[in-house]
Design a protein around this motif. Structure first.
Motif, PDB file in Angstrom:
ATOM      1  N   ALA A 101      13.586   1.664   0.691  1.00  0.00           N
ATOM      2  CA  ALA A 101      12.913   2.751  -0.034  1.00  0.00           C
ATOM      3  C   ALA A 101      13.884   3.909  -0.256  1.00  0.00           C
ATOM      4  CB  ALA A 101      11.678   3.214   0.738  1.00  0.00           C
ATOM      5  N   ARG A 102      14.662   4.244   0.750  1.00  0.00           N
ATOM      6  CA  ARG A 102      15.657   5.317   0.611  1.00  0.00           C
ATOM      7  C   ARG A 102      16.729   4.935  -0.410  1.00  0.00           C
ATOM      8  NH1 ARG A 102      16.329   6.074   6.943  1.00  0.00           N
ATOM      9  NH2 ARG A 102      14.505   7.341   7.343  1.00  0.00           N
ATOM     10  N   LEU A 103      17.197   3.678  -0.301  1.00  0.00           N
ATOM     11  CA  LEU A 103      18.245   3.204  -1.196  1.00  0.00           C
ATOM     12  C   LEU A 103      17.788   3.234  -2.652  1.00  0.00           C
ATOM     13  CD1 LEU A 103      21.113   1.901  -1.156  1.00  0.00           C
ATOM     14  CD2 LEU A 103      19.976  -0.301  -1.106  1.00  0.00           C
ATOM     15  N   ARG A 104      16.550   2.810  -2.895  1.00  0.00           N
ATOM     16  CA  ARG A 104      16.006   2.793  -4.255  1.00  0.00           C
ATOM     17  C   ARG A 104      15.422   4.146  -4.680  1.00  0.00           C
ATOM     18  NH1 ARG A 104      12.566  -2.874  -4.735  1.00  0.00           N
ATOM     19  NH2 ARG A 104      14.336  -4.294  -4.602  1.00  0.00           N
ATOM     20  N   ASN A 105      15.345   5.053  -3.713  1.00  0.00           N
ATOM     21  CA  ASN A 105      14.782   6.385  -3.964  1.00  0.00           C
ATOM     22  C   ASN A 105      13.336   6.290  -4.465  1.00  0.00           C
ATOM     23  OD1 ASN A 105      14.902   9.165  -3.841  1.00  0.00           O
ATOM     24  ND2 ASN A 105      15.646   9.361  -5.945  1.00  0.00           N
ATOM     25  N   VAL A 106      12.544   5.474  -3.750  1.00  0.00           N
ATOM     26  CA  VAL A 106      11.122   5.331  -4.050  1.00  0.00           C
ATOM     27  C   VAL A 106      10.331   5.560  -2.773  1.00  0.00           C
ATOM     28  CG1 VAL A 106      11.487   3.696  -5.950  1.00  0.00           C
ATOM     29  CG2 VAL A 106      11.083   2.830  -3.641  1.00  0.00           C
ATOM     30  N   GLU A 107       9.040   5.799  -2.933  1.00  0.00           N
ATOM     31  CA  GLU A 107       8.186   5.959  -1.761  1.00  0.00           C
ATOM     32  C   GLU A 107       8.007   4.620  -1.066  1.00  0.00           C
ATOM     33  OE1 GLU A 107       4.486   7.940  -2.304  1.00  0.00           O
ATOM     34  OE2 GLU A 107       5.348   9.464  -3.620  1.00  0.00           O
ATOM     35  N   LEU A 108       7.855   4.668   0.228  1.00  0.00           N
ATOM     36  CA  LEU A 108       7.648   3.455   1.014  1.00  0.00           C
ATOM     37  C   LEU A 108       6.407   2.707   0.527  1.00  0.00           C
ATOM     38  CD1 LEU A 108       8.461   1.625   3.355  1.00  0.00           C
ATOM     39  CD2 LEU A 108       7.209   3.160   4.883  1.00  0.00           C
ATOM     40  N   LYS A 109       5.377   3.437   0.152  1.00  0.00           N
ATOM     41  CA  LYS A 109       4.139   2.825  -0.341  1.00  0.00           C
ATOM     42  C   LYS A 109       4.411   1.920  -1.545  1.00  0.00           C
ATOM     43  CE  LYS A 109      -0.472   4.021  -1.949  1.00  0.00           C
ATOM     44  NZ  LYS A 109      -1.408   5.101  -2.234  1.00  0.00           N
ATOM     45  N   THR A 110       5.328   2.319  -2.397  1.00  0.00           N
ATOM     46  CA  THR A 110       5.680   1.513  -3.569  1.00  0.00           C
ATOM     47  C   THR A 110       6.238   0.163  -3.137  1.00  0.00           C
ATOM     48  OG1 THR A 110       6.170   3.519  -4.808  1.00  0.00           O
ATOM     49  CG2 THR A 110       7.089   1.464  -5.664  1.00  0.00           C
ATOM     50  N   LEU A 111       7.118   0.172  -2.150  1.00  0.00           N
ATOM     51  CA  LEU A 111       7.692  -1.081  -1.661  1.00  0.00           C
ATOM     52  C   LEU A 111       6.656  -1.928  -0.935  1.00  0.00           C
ATOM     53  CD1 LEU A 111      11.234  -0.181  -0.352  1.00  0.00           C
ATOM     54  CD2 LEU A 111      10.610  -1.431  -2.396  1.00  0.00           C
ATOM     55  N   LEU A 112       5.791  -1.281  -0.181  1.00  0.00           N
ATOM     56  CA  LEU A 112       4.757  -2.029   0.525  1.00  0.00           C
ATOM     57  C   LEU A 112       3.875  -2.781  -0.468  1.00  0.00           C
ATOM     58  CD1 LEU A 112       3.751   0.468   3.341  1.00  0.00           C
ATOM     59  CD2 LEU A 112       5.090  -1.636   3.552  1.00  0.00           C
ATOM     60  N   ASN A 113       3.569  -2.134  -1.578  1.00  0.00           N
ATOM     61  CA  ASN A 113       2.770  -2.792  -2.612  1.00  0.00           C
ATOM     62  C   ASN A 113       3.516  -3.985  -3.203  1.00  0.00           C
ATOM     63  OD1 ASN A 113       0.610  -1.041  -2.337  1.00  0.00           O
ATOM     64  ND2 ASN A 113       1.373   0.352  -3.893  1.00  0.00           N
ATOM     65  N   GLU A 114       4.838  -3.897  -3.240  1.00  0.00           N
ATOM     66  CA  GLU A 114       5.646  -4.988  -3.795  1.00  0.00           C
ATOM     67  C   GLU A 114       5.726  -6.184  -2.843  1.00  0.00           C
ATOM     68  OE1 GLU A 114      10.327  -5.742  -4.964  1.00  0.00           O
ATOM     69  OE2 GLU A 114       9.541  -3.711  -5.119  1.00  0.00           O
ATOM     70  N   PHE A 115       5.807  -5.904  -1.537  1.00  0.00           N
ATOM     71  CA  PHE A 115       6.061  -6.970  -0.574  1.00  0.00           C
ATOM     72  C   PHE A 115       4.841  -7.462   0.191  1.00  0.00           C
ATOM     73  CE2 PHE A 115      10.285  -5.166  -1.129  1.00  0.00           C
ATOM     74  CZ  PHE A 115      11.004  -6.319  -1.360  1.00  0.00           C
ATOM     75  N   LEU A 116       3.789  -6.680   0.237  1.00  0.00           N
ATOM     76  CA  LEU A 116       2.606  -7.084   0.982  1.00  0.00           C
ATOM     77  C   LEU A 116       1.493  -7.466   0.029  1.00  0.00           C
ATOM     78  CD1 LEU A 116       2.593  -4.329   3.752  1.00  0.00           C
ATOM     79  CD2 LEU A 116       3.475  -6.649   3.905  1.00  0.00           C
ATOM     80  N   PRO A 117       0.670  -8.416   0.423  1.00  0.00           N
ATOM     81  CA  PRO A 117      -0.444  -8.790  -0.455  1.00  0.00           C
ATOM     82  C   PRO A 117      -1.391  -7.604  -0.635  1.00  0.00           C
ATOM     83  CG  PRO A 117      -0.569  -9.957   1.655  1.00  0.00           C
ATOM     84  CD  PRO A 117       0.703  -9.174   1.657  1.00  0.00           C
ATOM     85  N   VAL A 118      -1.976  -7.541  -1.785  1.00  0.00           N
ATOM     86  CA  VAL A 118      -2.902  -6.451  -2.084  1.00  0.00           C
ATOM     87  C   VAL A 118      -4.254  -6.806  -1.482  1.00  0.00           C
ATOM     88  CG1 VAL A 118      -4.038  -5.177  -3.924  1.00  0.00           C
ATOM     89  CG2 VAL A 118      -1.675  -5.938  -4.211  1.00  0.00           C
ATOM     90  N   TYR A 119      -4.767  -5.876  -0.703  1.00  0.00           N
ATOM     91  CA  TYR A 119      -6.074  -6.083  -0.104  1.00  0.00           C
ATOM     92  C   TYR A 119      -7.084  -5.265  -0.889  1.00  0.00           C
ATOM     93  CZ  TYR A 119      -3.473  -8.032   3.764  1.00  0.00           C
ATOM     94  OH  TYR A 119      -2.647  -8.801   4.525  1.00  0.00           O
ATOM     95  N   THR A 120      -8.174  -5.882  -1.213  1.00  0.00           N
ATOM     96  CA  THR A 120      -9.206  -5.171  -1.943  1.00  0.00           C
ATOM     97  C   THR A 120     -10.347  -4.856  -1.012  1.00  0.00           C
ATOM     98  OG1 THR A 120     -10.216  -7.249  -2.595  1.00  0.00           O
ATOM     99  CG2 THR A 120      -8.629  -6.300  -4.134  1.00  0.00           C
ATOM    100  N   LYS A 121     -10.973  -3.728  -1.242  1.00  0.00           N
ATOM    101  CA  LYS A 121     -12.114  -3.336  -0.446  1.00  0.00           C
ATOM    102  C   LYS A 121     -13.323  -4.159  -0.873  1.00  0.00           C
ATOM    103  CE  LYS A 121     -10.709   1.439   0.158  1.00  0.00           C
ATOM    104  NZ  LYS A 121     -11.074   2.836  -0.043  1.00  0.00           N
ATOM    105  N   PRO A 122     -14.161  -4.538   0.097  1.00  0.00           N
ATOM    106  CA  PRO A 122     -15.373  -5.262  -0.299  1.00  0.00           C
ATOM    107  C   PRO A 122     -16.285  -4.350  -1.096  1.00  0.00           C
ATOM    108  CG  PRO A 122     -15.309  -4.862   2.095  1.00  0.00           C
ATOM    109  CD  PRO A 122     -14.016  -4.359   1.522  1.00  0.00           C
ATOM    110  N   ASN A 123     -17.035  -4.928  -1.976  1.00  0.00           N
ATOM    111  CA  ASN A 123     -17.958  -4.139  -2.791  1.00  0.00           C
ATOM    112  C   ASN A 123     -19.007  -3.488  -1.924  1.00  0.00           C
ATOM    113  OD1 ASN A 123     -16.657  -4.891  -5.144  1.00  0.00           O
ATOM    114  ND2 ASN A 123     -17.951  -6.690  -5.430  1.00  0.00           N
ATOM    115  N   ALA A 124     -19.294  -2.247  -2.226  1.00  0.00           N
ATOM    116  CA  ALA A 124     -20.345  -1.532  -1.489  1.00  0.00           C
ATOM    117  C   ALA A 124     -21.696  -2.119  -1.837  1.00  0.00           C
ATOM    118  CB  ALA A 124     -20.292  -0.045  -1.827  1.00  0.00           C
ATOM    119  N   LEU A 125     -22.548  -2.160  -0.836  1.00  0.00           N
ATOM    120  CA  LEU A 125     -23.902  -2.697  -1.077  1.00  0.00           C
ATOM    121  C   LEU A 125     -24.790  -1.673  -1.719  1.00  0.00           C
ATOM    122  CD1 LEU A 125     -24.404  -4.636   2.251  1.00  0.00           C
ATOM    123  CD2 LEU A 125     -23.787  -5.549   0.031  1.00  0.00           C
TER     124      LEU A 125
END
Length: 129
Positions: free
Chosen positions: A105-129
């Protein structure tokens, strides 16, 4: 106290005596120590390799087997110790992966969250009842 040059020579001599299969562990340890001390800035390719590193297939299969035996209460003491060794190894790799993500993240000058989205599967919240 031993002079730094003598310590380095001793370290090199020890590394040269290691069996080939343990060299990977030695290099991982040395790289982690360098990173910890700010000595080395790894290139993007090296960081990506560290981020994407996983247990070899045989080790992952064995770990899964030991976990199942542990869950069913059928694990022997020797198997339990082996399982703890795998857990330690996986935790160490996870810590190294996290450090590599931070450095990338430092090397690419991006936020860590950006990289996490790239490398980790996206989790979706369950629909509210």
């Amino acid at each position: 106290m031993t002079a730094p040059t003598e310590i380095r020579q001793r370290a090199i001599a020890l590394v040269e005596k290691l069996p080939e299969e343990t060299l990977f562990k030695a290099v991982d340890l040395l790289e982690a120590l360098c990173i910890e001390n700010g000595v080395v800035t790894l290139g993007e390719e090296t960081l990506l390799q560290r981020i994407q590193r996983r247990l070899p297939t045989d080790d992952q299969t064995r770990l899964t087997y030991l976990r199942q035996r542990n869950e069913t209460g059928e694990i022997t003491e020797a198997e339990h110790q082996e399982l703890l060794g795998y857990v330690d190894r996986v935790e160490r790799q996870d810590a190294e992966r996290a450090e590599a993500l931070i450095q990338l993240a430092r090397l690419r000058n991006v936020e860590l969250k950006t990289l996490l989205n790239e490398f980790l599967p996206v989790y979706t919240k369950p629909n509210a009842l």
